[in-house]
Structure formats: C-alpha cells, structure tokens
Design a protein around this motif. Structure first.
Motif, short mmCIF file in Angstrom:
data_model
loop_
_atom_site.label_atom_id
_atom_site.label_comp_id
_atom_site.label_asym_id
_atom_site.label_seq_id
_atom_site.Cartn_x
_atom_site.Cartn_y
_atom_site.Cartn_z
N GLU A 1 0.82 -1.23 0.00
CA GLU A 1 0.00 0.00 0.00
C GLU A 1 0.85 1.27 0.00
O GLU A 1 0.51 2.25 -0.67
CB GLU A 1 -0.95 0.00 1.19
CG GLU A 1 -1.93 1.16 1.17
CD GLU A 1 -3.07 0.99 2.15
OE1 GLU A 1 -4.02 1.79 2.08
OE2 GLU A 1 -3.03 0.06 2.98
N GLN A 2 1.96 1.28 0.71
CA GLN A 2 2.80 2.47 0.74
C GLN A 2 3.37 2.79 -0.63
O GLN A 2 3.45 3.96 -1.02
CB GLN A 2 3.94 2.28 1.76
CG GLN A 2 3.47 2.27 3.20
CD GLN A 2 4.62 2.16 4.18
OE1 GLN A 2 5.76 1.92 3.78
NE2 GLN A 2 4.33 2.32 5.46
N ARG B 1 0.64 4.35 -2.70
CA ARG B 1 0.39 5.74 -2.27
C ARG B 1 1.46 6.68 -2.80
O ARG B 1 1.18 7.80 -3.21
CB ARG B 1 0.35 5.81 -0.75
CG ARG B 1 -0.96 5.31 -0.14
CD ARG B 1 -0.93 5.47 1.38
NE ARG B 1 -2.18 5.04 1.99
CZ ARG B 1 -2.38 5.02 3.30
NH1 ARG B 1 -1.41 5.40 4.14
NH2 ARG B 1 -3.55 4.63 3.78
N ARG B 2 2.71 6.23 -2.77
CA ARG B 2 3.79 7.08 -3.27
C ARG B 2 3.58 7.46 -4.72
O ARG B 2 3.93 8.55 -5.16
CB ARG B 2 5.14 6.37 -3.09
CG ARG B 2 5.73 6.49 -1.71
CD ARG B 2 7.19 6.08 -1.70
NE ARG B 2 7.38 4.65 -1.93
CZ ARG B 2 7.43 3.75 -0.96
NH1 ARG B 2 7.32 4.12 0.30
NH2 ARG B 2 7.62 2.47 -1.23
#
Length: 474
Positions: free
Chosen positions: A420-421, A424-425
């Motif tokens: 998920e990170q 998002r980035r």
C-alpha cells in the motif's frame, strides 16, 4: 485516452527522482536501494529484496494445518520463527492460530536438534493430545542438515501413537513461498494417510475430494463446498479453512486448531470417486491421490470469472446427480449484468499485480476477461511444482513493481498490505489482495469464486477504479 492517473503517477515518480538527484550522492554500500540501483546499472542480477513480497514456506505450512481439526503445527527452529508466523496470521485472520515451536538454541544447531524436537513432541502430546502433529522444518534446520524424517521414524518406533497422525514437511524459507509451503504440507499429510493398510476396497459413490489452493480465502472454500454439494455430491475439503478461520465464537479455549477436516474423514479421502484441485500448486497432491488411491482428478487454475466458473459448473454437471440449481442460474445472470455495467470502467486500464503464482494466474485471466490489461505483474516465487507464469511476469518484490508502475503508469494496484505504501507514493488506487491483509476487516470472508464471488469482486474492483478516477479526473 488514458486516465490522467498514469500521468500523475509518472509526474510523482519524476519529482521523486529529481529530489533524489538534488541531494548529495551516497555510497552504494551504505544504502540498500543504492546498492540495488548500482547492481542494476552494472547489468547484474538484483542481489537483495528492497520491499519483500515473498512469504515464508513455513507460514504456508502452518496455514494448511489450520484446516485440519485438532492439529498442531510444530516449527522446528528458533522461537522467533514461530512468534513471527503466529503474529502475522493472527493479524490477517483475526482468529486464534494453533502453532508451537521446538525453540532451538545455538548449541542445538551445533550438536543436533533431535532432543529438543522429541521434548517438544512429548510435551505437546501430553498436554494437548492433538489428532495431528506436523513438524515443519525451517531454514535453520535445513541448512544444518538435520535428518528430521529419520528422527521422526525413530520417534514412532519408541512411542505408540494410538491412531494419531505424525507428519513432516520440509519447508526451508530460503526456497519457494507461502504457496509452495502450503501445497507441500498438504502432500505430506496425504502421504501419511494414503498407506496400503488404509487403501479402500471400493469407492463411495458421489464423494469428492476438494483441494483448495493457498490463494483461496475461508469464504472462497465455503462457497466452493456449497456449489459442489448442490450437485448431490459429498465434499471432503483438504484442508478446510472455511470451518476454522472464517470466524466463530466457541466456548472455552484450546491451543489446537478449532475447525477443519477431522482425521477420520481425512483418512477416508482415499475412498472418493473424484478429486477437484483448485490452483496449479495443488496438482501434486491430486496426483498423489491418483497414484496411491486410483482417484482421477480435475485441475482448475481458478474459479474466478465467467469462463472459469462456467467450466467448473460444466464439470460438476458431468459427475453430479443433480442439475444446476436455479439459484446459480440467477447468480450467473447477476454476474453478466454486473460485467455489462462495469465494463467501461475496466476497458483499457493498466493493472499492477504482486501476488503468489496461482493468484496471479487467476486475476491475470479475469482482468483480461473484463477488458483490462494486467501488464505489470510480479510473482512472489516461481510456480510450484513448476510451469509458466503469465507473459511479462517478473519474479521479484514490491520494489520491482513500484519501479515498473512508476515507469509505465498504472490505474490500479493489487497486492498484500505491504504494497500500500508503494501505491500511495505513486498515487495509484490500491486494492488489498492476497496474504497478509492486516489493515482491513473481513479479509478471511472476502469472496471471489463462483458466480456470486466474481460478481462481488467485479463491483469491489470497479468501485476502486471509480474512486481513482474521481481523484484524478480525465
């Protein structure tokens, strides 16, 4: 025309590269990302995992044993191995997980872990009396060269098991992944019960063995059991996580698995007429049943999507005693309508996938059926026991998928919660999928098989794509 989410993702990636270039250069040996970049620039193979995707084989083995009633997986290794596995599985399923360890120390590895293993087995059998005890190896015991199978053979000679099952699966976590560990453990269980003395004299008409792959949720397994049973067939799911990890409120406490296929029913699997394997990784277990008990099998890569579900129902019509239920005819109509409603959201979209091999095959086919392009795909490991991956698939980690998505753009990212990170980035809509999903409720009950499950997955995925378009309007 591509939605501007791709342009936005590329813009963010270029901005990140510009910020990195503006900073003072760092030495390659002081930063893992720099080391990976230096290796790639030199044309060499990637020597490290920047953002790991692969889950240990031992966790896959422990997962399979949760689907066997009154079972106790025993990780033969350091105590931290079991603690990490138990924590990760508990966060995903939000249910108690049966797991123990032989708790090896340094001197055990040097002089041999036989004494620690026997002590663990004696303690567990005396305190908990499991129907099934399964020893799972770890990298620690595999690298040291310990003969676990030989040790267990000696233990059986010294102890009367009283009809209980003692199995062993070699699952070093420097090989394979969760999927192969799960499949190998199922094979180890069947290898123990498919003995000459247990070979049936005749088959039981209308009984089917279901071998669900590691990519299926407890909700998926329950749905498949209901579908098969609707054709007048008796189902033995091996393993059956639908009755152990789907969620239930039982009184009292037990350290053993609280649901799953009972040992006596597991032993009766050799009397079934057919075996249905869902997921290519389960073909080894299906072939074991064919070779040892003369049970023919049918392998389905998946049961997600219109074509795959039609094929599944078509086969059940040939072996079942009942026609297709009206309920499922209506569910097929609902699926067709959902596909028609949502097709404009999927058409031409680029999908980024990072999953286990079986799951990757299933979703790759389904997205193409919906008109999307799953061009960016990363597998946790090579398929077990072998076979090709979807065209263009890389065996790597979440860092590889992030680089691919930054360079080419993507409209949706599907992976476990660890991805998920990265999504998002890059400003890419994220849909949690696979294992582990630890920041959402209901991961164990999510459904994606059969007509009903595919309809739910169509709507769930289409809604996430629509949310992404609202954030980045064309």
């Amino acid at each position: 025309m591509k939605p501007s989410v791709n342009a936005e993702a590329k813009r963010r990636a270029e901005a990140a590269r510009s910020r990195s270039d503006a900073r003072e250069p760092r030495k390659a040996d002081s930063d893992s990302g720099s080391a990976a970049s230096a290796s790639a620039a030199a044309g060499g193979a990637k020597r490290l995992s920047v953002n790991p995707l692969k889950i240990s084989q031992t966790i896959g083995g422990a997962l399979a044993l949760q689907g066997v009633y009154q079972a106790m997986p025993i990780l033969h290794g350091a105590q931290g191995c079991a603690a990490f596995a138990k924590a990760l599985m508990t966060r995903h399923f939000r249910e108690p997980i049966a797991l123990q360890t032989s708790a090896l120390q340094e001197f055990n590895v040097i002089f041999g872990g036989e004494a620690s293993l026997f002590e663990a087995l004696d303690t567990i059998r005396a305190k908990h009396n499991p129907d099934v005890s399964a020893v799972l190896s770890t990298a620690l015991t595999d690298v040291s060269g310990e003969d676990i199978r030989g040790e267990l053979a000696a233990y059986r000679k010294k102890h009367e098991l009283g009809g209980k099952l003692l199995a062993c699966a070699m699952l070093p976590d420097f090989q394979g992944s969760l999927e192969s560990g799960y499949a190998r453990t199922v094979e180890a269980l069947l290898d123990e019960v498919l003995t000459e003395s247990n070979r049936p004299k005749k088959k039981l008409r209308g009984r089917v063995n279901l071998l669900p792959g590691a990519h299926l949720t407890p909700g998926d397994v329950m749905e498949l059991k209901e579908i098969i049973a609707s054709f007048g067939l008796e189902v033995i799911a091996i393993p059956d996580i639908s009755t152990s990890l789907a969620g239930h409120l039982l009184t009292g406490h037990t350290p053993l698995s609280r649901g799953g296929v009972p040992l006596d029913l597991l032993k009766q699997a050799s009397a079934s007429e057919w075996t249905i394997a869902v997921g290519a990784s389960m073909e080894g277990a299906a072939r074991l049943l064919e070779d040892r008990a003369d049970i023919p099998y049918r392998l389905f890569p998946g049961v997600t999507g219109l074509a795959a579900t039609d094929e599944f129902f078509g086969f059940l019509q040939t072996i079942g005693s009942e026609p297709v239920s009206v309920k499922y005819r209506w569910q097929r109509e609902f699926l067709l309508d959902a596909m028609l409603d949502a097709h404009f959201v999927f058409g031409g979209k680029t999908i980024a996938l990072a999953l286990e091999a079986d799951h990757l095959h299933v979703l790759n086919s389904w997205f193409r059926e919906m008109g999307a392009s799953p061009e960016l795909s990363v597998a946790a490991a090579r398929p077990y026991p072998g076979g090709p991956l979807p065209a263009g698939t890389t065996v790597g980690d979440l860092g590889d998928l992030e680089e691919m998505a930054a360079a080419q753009g993507a409209d949706l990212w599907l992976s476990n919660s660890h991805g998920e990170q990265s999504a998002r980035r890059l400003g890419i809509p994220f849909l949690p999928c696979g294992f582990p999903v630890f920041d959402r409720f209901g991961a164990g009950l999510s459904l994606s098989v059969g007509y009903r499950g595919t309809t739910e997955f169509v709507n769930r995925t289409a809604n996430r794509l629509l949310a992404g378009e609202r954030r980045h309007p064309i």
